[in-house]
Motif scaffolding. Structure first.
Motif: not given
Length: 219
Positions: A173-185
């Motif tokens: 399973g994968v969670i793609v969580q935005p970090l501001g406008n240009r980042g991602v966790l």
């Protein structure tokens, strides 16, 4: 796995006991030529007890459903930080990734900052995937563009899973969580459908904290 099997056995125990007692009462009734009044009352009480045990077992299975089977992710354990980061940001990333790995089903953590043409992998931790360089694919880019997390509950059923070659090959399973406008966790789990709503809210809170720290470090 052993704990999951034990829980399953305990959930089925009341059903098995109830059915066994019910069969015993039925057989005893067949082999008794003449039913006395006290035996009839005992049979009724026993039947009620059997029904209660079976109902209890069924309710346990609904309240405590079977947990998804976890797997051992393939890949080496590692902890990689981008060398050009300020010390406070390195500490922040290390702290956040440690919390995610020890308090959720997450087994692989990736933090990326940038876009498709220019970006940097800030952190990789946990079980590492075969590719060290993160190339944002359509799923990751959509999460960044829409500023909304994307949870792929069972990665193997999504054709877009090929973009996550920087995660272990058998990530469930994968969670793609935005970090501001240009980042991602990006978080990889070792079991499908394993993140709870509470986990997702907690991950979003950690992501907001990281996003502020990354933005402050790049000003």
């Amino acid at each position: 796995m052993a704990r999951s099997q034990t829980n399953r056995w305990l959930q089925n125990l009341p059903i098995a006991v109830g059915m066994a007692i019910g069969v015993g009462l039925f057989v005893n009734r067949l082999w008794t030529p003449q039913i006395s009044e006290w035996q009839a009352r005992s049979d009724v009480a026993g039947t009620i007890a059997c029904a209660f045990l079976i109902l209890t077992g069924l309710l346990w299975q609904r309240v405590q459903p079977k947990l998804p089977d976890a797997v051992e992710l393939t890949g080496p354990e590692g902890f990689e930080l981008a060398p050009n980061l300020d010390r406070p940001l390195q500490v922040e990333l290390a702290w956040a990734s440690h919390l995610l790995l020890t308090n959720t089903v997450t087994r692989s953590v990736v933090v990326y900052q940038g876009d498709r043409t220019a970006g940097q992998t800030l952190l990789r931790r946990g079980v590492l995937g075969p590719q060290a360089i993160v190339k944002p694919g359509p799923i990751v880019q959509r999460a960044i563009d829409k500023q909304q997390p994307i949870y792929l509950v069972d990665l193997k059923v999504y054709p877009g899973r090929i973009e996550f070659d920087y995660l272990p090959e058998n990530t469930q399973g994968v969670i793609v969580q935005p970090l501001g406008n240009r980042g991602v966790l990006i978080l990889g789990a070792n079991a499908p459908r394993s993140y709870t709503n509470q986990d997702e809210r907690w991950i979003a809170g950690i992501a907001d904290k990281l996003a502020n720290s990354i933005e402050a470090a790049t000003l």
